[in-house]
Scaffold this active site. Structure first.
Site, short mmCIF file in Angstrom:
data_model
loop_
_atom_site.label_atom_id
_atom_site.label_comp_id
_atom_site.label_asym_id
_atom_site.label_seq_id
_atom_site.Cartn_x
_atom_site.Cartn_y
_atom_site.Cartn_z
N ASP A 1 0.81 -1.21 0.00
CA ASP A 1 0.00 0.00 0.00
C ASP A 1 0.84 1.26 0.00
OD1 ASP A 1 0.66 -0.98 2.60
OD2 ASP A 1 -0.74 0.43 3.52
N ASP B 1 3.88 4.16 8.56
CA ASP B 1 3.56 3.05 9.45
C ASP B 1 4.57 2.90 10.58
OD1 ASP B 1 2.04 2.91 7.18
OD2 ASP B 1 2.02 0.72 7.10
#
Length: 304
Positions: A67, A213
């Site tokens: 992603d 992240d």
């Protein structure tokens, strides 16, 4: 509009949804564009924002989960079709060269430009890019694989010449450039005149930090001190803190705590879990701790 802006191409997380595109942003600085992560659909969003592909200077990838990088091969192909000929630097953590190697090899006969791959040490902070007006430093993140954030800083304006003081000390115009860059001046008689007597301070440079992240990581706090705008992932709400820790992600409350402890000007949250079609609860959770919080949304533009 300012000359330092962030465009949101996508702010969702791993699973695709009808609400959000995966992670991708464009930092626009003066006449340059810097791509930060490149999830699927980044090209379409780029066009929707009417950005110029020809102004792309460099690409910064945080990590190799799909992603954040599966849109990159298609974008690289498009740049070739649009006639790009100058080399394109791509920065990323350990593994970025292996990820790009098959594409570089297979496209060697038709790509039309060179891809310069720069593998970063994702375990420590450090300067990774600079030009005359901007620097980019890496930020070590805590995820399930090598992952790095990025801190963009403009160098600020040059110092302002105090013409009256320069005239008093007989400083020639030819010395003004060095004064603006911070140098002292020595008179023909050998007297050293400190720069502070001859100039006035310039406006401080602006800064944008991108923390994709990552689990809650207090070690980031000293690296983010005083940043004007911080993007920090907020995948989950506080009641799913255990899940966030298990998967190497943060809650909205944790993102806000990093922002508050770092003394940043504003916080931008994103990378929402696919289970949340509405980011309002995450935004409210972050604002309860850090009121200057905005929830990222596709095609949003923010000034730094």
């Amino acid at each position: 509009m300012s000359d330092f802006r962030v465009h949101i191409l996508g702010c969702g997380s791993a699973l695709p949804t009808t609400r959000h595109y995966p992670s991708a942003q464009v930092l626009a600085y003066r006449d340059k564009l810097f791509l930060i992560d490149c999830g699927e659909g980044a090209q379409r969003q780029w066009r929707a924002l009417r950005l110029d592909f020809g102004r792309l200077v460099a690409v910064f990838i945080s990590h190799l989960h799909g992603d954040h990088c599966y849109g990159l091969p298609g974008l690289l192909s498009t740049l070739s079709l649009l006639g790009r000929r100058r080399a394109l630097p791509i920065y990323g953590p350990r593994g970025i060269a292996d990820y790009l190697a098959p594409f570089i090899s297979s496209s060697a006969s038709w790509l039309g430009y060179e891809i310069e791959v720069h593998t970063l040490d994702d375990r420590q902070a450090g300067l990774v890019y600079e030009d005359r007006s901007l620097t980019v430093s890496s930020l070590p993140l805590d995820h399930r694989m090598p992952c790095t954030g990025y801190l963009f800083r403009d160098r600020g304006l040059e110092r302002h010449i105090d013409r009256a003081s320069c005239d008093f000390y007989g400083v020639p115009i030819s010395a003004f450039k060095a004064l603006r860059e911070g140098a002292d001046y020595t008179t023909p008689e050998g007297q050293l005149v400190p720069n502070a007597r001859l100039t006035r301070p310039a406006k401080a440079g602006r800064s944008y930090a991108y923390c994709s992240d990552t689990a809650y990581r207090p070690a980031l706090i000293p690296l983010l001190q005083g940043v004007d705008l911080l993007y920090h992932e907020a995948t989950f709400p506080r009641e799913r803190a255990a899940r966030a820790a298990e998967t190497g992600h943060s809650t909205a409350e944790q993102a806000a705590e990093i922002a508050r402890a770092s003394g940043v000007g504003r916080l931008l949250i994103g990378h929402y879990s696919a289970r949340y079609s509405d980011a309002t609860p995450l935004l409210e959770e972050a604002r309860a701790l850090f009121p200057e919080t905005t929830a990222a949304d596709e095609l949003m533009t923010l000034e730094v």
